[in-house]
Enzyme design. Structure first.
Site, mmCIF file in Angstrom:
data_model
loop_
_atom_site.group_PDB
_atom_site.id
_atom_site.type_symbol
_atom_site.label_atom_id
_atom_site.label_comp_id
_atom_site.label_asym_id
_atom_site.label_seq_id
_atom_site.Cartn_x
_atom_site.Cartn_y
_atom_site.Cartn_z
ATOM 1 N N HIS A 560 -77.559 25.200 0.440
ATOM 2 C CA HIS A 560 -79.004 25.449 0.381
ATOM 3 C C HIS A 560 -79.772 24.353 1.137
ATOM 4 O O HIS A 560 -80.591 24.643 2.017
ATOM 5 C CB HIS A 560 -79.439 25.492 -1.086
ATOM 6 C CG HIS A 560 -80.902 25.725 -1.300
ATOM 7 N ND1 HIS A 560 -81.402 26.928 -1.739
ATOM 8 C CD2 HIS A 560 -81.986 24.919 -1.132
ATOM 9 C CE1 HIS A 560 -82.718 26.850 -1.837
ATOM 10 N NE2 HIS A 560 -83.089 25.633 -1.478
ATOM 11 N N GLU A 561 -79.507 23.101 0.780
ATOM 12 C CA GLU A 561 -80.235 21.998 1.425
ATOM 13 C C GLU A 561 -79.926 21.920 2.913
ATOM 14 O O GLU A 561 -80.785 21.585 3.731
ATOM 15 C CB GLU A 561 -79.902 20.672 0.744
ATOM 16 C CG GLU A 561 -80.204 20.622 -0.744
ATOM 17 C CD GLU A 561 -81.600 21.075 -1.089
ATOM 18 O OE1 GLU A 561 -82.518 20.931 -0.256
ATOM 19 O OE2 GLU A 561 -81.792 21.589 -2.206
ATOM 20 N N HIS A 564 -82.193 24.174 4.903
ATOM 21 C CA HIS A 564 -83.477 23.529 5.212
ATOM 22 C C HIS A 564 -83.323 22.583 6.408
ATOM 23 O O HIS A 564 -84.147 22.571 7.329
ATOM 24 C CB HIS A 564 -83.960 22.710 4.016
ATOM 25 C CG HIS A 564 -84.566 23.512 2.916
ATOM 26 N ND1 HIS A 564 -85.551 24.452 3.123
ATOM 27 C CD2 HIS A 564 -84.349 23.498 1.578
ATOM 28 C CE1 HIS A 564 -85.906 24.972 1.963
ATOM 29 N NE2 HIS A 564 -85.187 24.423 1.009
ATOM 30 N N HIS A 692 -92.188 20.434 -10.006
ATOM 31 C CA HIS A 692 -92.512 21.281 -8.855
ATOM 32 C C HIS A 692 -94.019 21.483 -8.708
ATOM 33 O O HIS A 692 -94.562 21.368 -7.613
ATOM 34 C CB HIS A 692 -91.874 22.666 -9.027
ATOM 35 C CG HIS A 692 -90.408 22.726 -8.780
ATOM 36 N ND1 HIS A 692 -89.491 22.211 -9.647
ATOM 37 C CD2 HIS A 692 -89.688 23.287 -7.779
ATOM 38 C CE1 HIS A 692 -88.266 22.427 -9.189
ATOM 39 N NE2 HIS A 692 -88.362 23.083 -8.060
ATOM 40 N N ILE A 693 -94.699 21.813 -9.803
ATOM 41 C CA ILE A 693 -96.113 22.205 -9.673
ATOM 42 C C ILE A 693 -97.087 21.092 -10.026
ATOM 43 O O ILE A 693 -98.263 21.177 -9.668
ATOM 44 C CB ILE A 693 -96.438 23.471 -10.491
ATOM 45 C CG1 ILE A 693 -96.395 23.210 -11.995
ATOM 46 C CG2 ILE A 693 -95.493 24.604 -10.108
ATOM 47 C CD1 ILE A 693 -96.936 24.359 -12.825
ATOM 48 N N ALA A 695 -96.275 17.608 -9.532
ATOM 49 C CA ALA A 695 -96.081 16.430 -8.695
ATOM 50 C C ALA A 695 -95.395 16.768 -7.381
ATOM 51 O O ALA A 695 -95.119 15.889 -6.585
ATOM 52 C CB ALA A 695 -95.278 15.370 -9.448
ATOM 53 N N GLY A 696 -95.111 18.033 -7.164
ATOM 54 C CA GLY A 696 -94.489 18.464 -5.914
ATOM 55 C C GLY A 696 -95.480 19.287 -5.122
ATOM 56 O O GLY A 696 -96.675 19.212 -5.316
ATOM 57 N N GLY A 697 -94.998 20.112 -4.251
ATOM 58 C CA GLY A 697 -95.888 20.906 -3.413
ATOM 59 C C GLY A 697 -96.013 22.342 -3.845
ATOM 60 O O GLY A 697 -96.482 23.168 -3.082
ATOM 61 N N TYR A 698 -95.581 22.662 -5.072
ATOM 62 C CA TYR A 698 -95.474 24.062 -5.453
ATOM 63 C C TYR A 698 -96.580 24.554 -6.373
ATOM 64 O O TYR A 698 -96.451 25.601 -6.996
ATOM 65 C CB TYR A 698 -94.105 24.317 -6.099
ATOM 66 C CG TYR A 698 -92.991 24.346 -5.088
ATOM 67 C CD1 TYR A 698 -92.540 25.544 -4.558
ATOM 68 C CD2 TYR A 698 -92.417 23.178 -4.619
ATOM 69 C CE1 TYR A 698 -91.535 25.576 -3.603
ATOM 70 C CE2 TYR A 698 -91.418 23.198 -3.663
ATOM 71 C CZ TYR A 698 -90.977 24.402 -3.158
ATOM 72 O OH TYR A 698 -89.982 24.420 -2.206
#
Length: 780
Positions: A560-561, A564, A692-693, A695-698
């Site tokens: 997966h990584e 990217h 994810h939501i 502190a991340g970009g989601y």
């Protein structure tokens, strides 16, 4: 796909994949899967350029093509305290000096860069013209410079955390955010982009340049460029506070994860745990002062770090141990000094205020402004997938209940969350005769990487070679690789940090950009600067003389990584602001990563990986067939789990009223009634760890995993249509995938890129079919 702060000048450099210090599970992953990835990035656009010494207070940046060894970097390390002139963040280097940067370098280094960039920005605004050389090129250089240095320190915080580094970043972050806001709200720059868009030459611009201009204008508006002075001041205060709160949220999760340690001295208490997990637990005990700890005799220390947590959930026969560890996990960062509850409320309140200032109804609309989907389209997709998954998930639970009852489990009539993974694994073993732990010897990290690189060669015509020693690294376990094209010339580089280090490294898995491809930042006669990436995982480290032996889920995570990383490294776009993963709408960015996971089930690929680490024996054919059959095991449950997270994210950013009668946990319970067969515990505080939501970009973007999963499944179906056993057809389709999905970056709208590859718009049918949620049509 990635928690971080990025330069908010364009969506191509805005927060993206992750991502995400996550110790969260990935969208389609349940407790049975390894942790998630996010295209994570505080370092989203930092690059491998050099800081050339100058006579000014801060050096100027340029790029060097010559290699620089780790020893020479170490020689440049600063004394305590370091004068500006010998601060490693400000020295000439080709690759970031990860090995010598310390907390004491952060504040002086960042401040020196900010001072130089402020001068550059003033000069740009004074001389700006609506032309590429006078506007976009100098802007890209400013963005890149700060991204480079901030990216180094923020990456180190993710993989080599310390109180001193945290404190230094916290001290200087407001100054960095202030500059970002100043840059993002520059009216001379905004007006120049508007002039380009309205000029007679607009139609003659390339697709990539049009995308850059459009993104810059949109991002400037979203950054508050059109706000009046008092509202702009309010907007800027909100942005500063949101950055501070997100950083604190992430730190609390990491600290809460590290805080839990359970010492076990009686082997009966950990009955069922595989040898790998026992070795890891004993290794942890040794690190805590129990020098004589062994896998066989203990003592053992259980943690909430992914390899340890997952082993307990899946294999511990001791139900009370499972319950204790599960409750600790879903309660992380929800009490005492580490409580994220108030932080979540503050974040949601400030995001709503920000949306209102920008004349949006809610924060989800702000988020969707730079994505493929709309709120309505995202909700529509989630509901379609929820409906397709529900009955299958109900059947999953019935199957587990029946199986556990047949096995004489006392809890069979009252299965709880800490029972599901355990009995799911037992059912999987019974139904498919597959024991994940017994498969570990067939998946040693060296063999997996060798097979992955061979696949990349067959599909995309690239060679990947070790280049250890060429670039400084932050830990001795980190590997460095060079990517070469068919002519043998280097086209990219990447770092790989595979193992869990819970004392200093955040959980989860992510890929991030170190430096993007760019013609503007090329040097020494090169046509473009080469891209560099890093991949970070948290898998089981080597134990004793054994290499890292991976679960099949960990194999999928690496693939997966790497997907990217491929999109970042194989880009052919020379416009730096939309090359690689930059400028790609967030809900399309998981396409290559999820696409690569499909190859873990491709027979030739899997067999090239699955070799017993001691005997070299290949994975038996019947085991491969069982893995294939087990692919859709509990697909409905796994899909619903992801849909819960995505639906909860959208609900909190559309309808939730901070400070109202309904709490965030009430919202979670309400959403879970429609998305979970067994609702979460009343005391479940999963949201306090939802990096994810928060502190991340989601934020208002978690649905992106499912959105992109539709794209990736449909893309892989193109290979199925061509014939997976036809090597020539696979190679031709792989070339087409490389020349479109991987090569075009953000220079073309993702829907157009997909249609160019697939010959049509995407359909969700392939995803439902791959997940066993759609009947396979009978063959003629």
């Amino acid at each position: 796909m990635l928690l971080a702060t990025r330069i908010s000048v364009t969506s191509s450099i805005h927060s993206l994949l992750k991502r995400t210090p996550r110790s969260l599970s990935s969208p389609k992953q349940s407790l049975n899967k390894s942790s998630a990835c996010q295209l994570w990035s505080s370092s989203f656009s930092f690059c491998t350029r050099t800081l050339q010494k100058s006579t000014s207070a801060a050096p100027s940046l340029s790029y060097s093509c010559s290699s620089l060894s780790a020893p020479s970097m170490a020689a440049a390390a600063a004394a305590d305290p370091p004068p500006i002139g010998v601060n490693p963040l400000l020295q000439d280097f080709e690759f970031p000096p990860f090995d010598v940067v310390e907390a004491k370098h952060v504040c002086p280094g960042i401040r020196a860069i900010l001072k130089k960039l402020e001068d550059d920005l003033v000069e740009l605004e004074r001389r700006v013209e609506p032309s590429w050389p006078k506007l976009v090129e100098p802007l890209e250089k400013i963005v890149d410079r700060l991204s480079l240095v901030w990216g180094i320190v923020n990456h180190l915080k993710s993989v080599k955390d310390s109180p001193e580094l945290r404190s230094a970043i916290e001290e200087v972050q407001p100054e960095k955010v202030k500059f970002e806001l100043r840059l993002g709200q520059s009216k001379p720059i905004y007006n120049a982009f508007k002039t380009i868009q309205e000029s007679p030459d607009w139609q003659s611009l390339s697709n990539a340049r049009k995308r850059i201009v459009e993104a810059q204008i949109k991002e400037a508006i979203l950054n508050g460029v059109s706000l009046e002075d008092d509202k702009r001041d309010q907007f800027n205060k909100i942005e500063q506070e949101l950055k501070r709160l997100s950083q604190k949220f992430e730190e609390n999760v990491l600290d809460a994860t590290k805080k839990f340690e359970k010492l076990i001295t009686d082997k009966k208490e950990i009955e069922g745990l595989p040898a790998t997990a026992l070795g890891l637990a004993a290794q942890k005990a040794v690190s805590k002062g129990y020098e004589n700890a062994t896998a066989e005799n203990g003592p053992w220390i259980i943690t909430l770090d992914t390899p340890s947590f997952m082993s307990v959930m899946q294999h511990a026969r001791n139900r009370s141990l499972r319950e204790e560890v599960y409750r600790a996990y879903v309660a992380r960062a929800s009490s005492g000094d580490l409580d994220n509850t108030v932080i979540i409320e503050q974040i949601l309140k400030l995001r709503l205020e920000k949306a209102k200032l920008l004349n949006y109804n809610n924060y989800a609309e702000v988020s969707m402004a730079t994505k493929m989907a709309t709120v309505e389209k995202a909700e529509e997709l989630l509901e379609k997938l929820r409906t397709a998954s529900w009955n299958a998930a109900v059947q999953d639970m019935d199957d587990i209940k029946t199986f556990s009852k047949n096995q004489g489990a006392v809890e069979a009539d009252n299965l709880n969350h800490w029972d599901i993974s355990f009995w799911s694994e037992r059912l999987r073993e019974s139904k498919f005769d597959i024991n994940e732990e017994e498969l570990r010897p067939f998946f040693s990290l060296p063999k997996v990487m060798h097979g992955l690189f061979n696949l990349a060669n067959g599909l995309f015509g690239i060679d990947i070679e070790p280049a250890d020693g060429l670039a400084p690294v932050w830990n001795n376990d980190v590997r460095f690789y060079c990517v070469k094209d068919s002519s043998g010339g280097p086209i990219a580089y990447f770092y790989f940090d595979p193992y869990a280090r819970p004392s200093e490294k955040r959980g989860g898995a992510w890929m991030d950009e170190v430096v993007g491809r760019s013609s503007v930042l090329a040097r020494d006669g090169a046509s473009a600067r080469l891209p560099v990436a890093h991949m970070v995982c948290n898998q089981t480290p080597p134990v004793g003389e054994k290499p890292s032996l991976m679960t099949f889920r960990e194999v999928e995570t690496v693939f997966h990584e790497f997907g990217h990383a491929l999109q970042h490294m194989l880009t052919k776009e020379d416009e730096g602001l939309v090359s690689g993963i930059r400028g790609i709408e967030w809900d399309a960015v998981e396409l290559p990563s999820q696409f690569m996971e499909n190859w873990c089930y491709h027979r030739d690929t899997l067999m090239s990986i699955a070799k017993h680490y001691e005997t070299g024996e290949s994975l038996p054919e019947e085991v491969y067939l069982k893995l294939l059959a087990a692919r859709t095991f509990r697909a409905g449950s796994l899909s619903l789990r992801q849909i819960r997270f995505a639906s909860l994210d959208l609900e909190l950013h559309t309808k939730y009223v901070p400070g109202g009668t309904e709490s965030i946990y009430d919202v979670d319970q309400r959403v879970s009634e429609r998305t979970q067969v067994i609702p979460p515990l009343a005391e479940d505080r999963f949201l306090c760890g939802f990096i994810h939501i928060f502190a991340g970009g989601y934020a208002a973007g978690y649905y992106s995993y499912k959105w992109a999963e539709v794209l990736s499944a449909d893309a892989f179906s193109s290979f199925e249509d061509a014939g997976l056993e036809d090597s020539k057809a696979v190679k031709e389709t792989g070339h087409k995938f490389r020349e479109t999905i991987l090569a075009l970056g953000g220079g073309k709208a993702p829907l157009e890129v997909f249609a160019e590859f697939r010959g049509r718009e995407p359909s969700p049918e392939a995803l439902l079919r791959h997940n066993g949620l759609l009947p396979v049509p009978a063959s003629a």
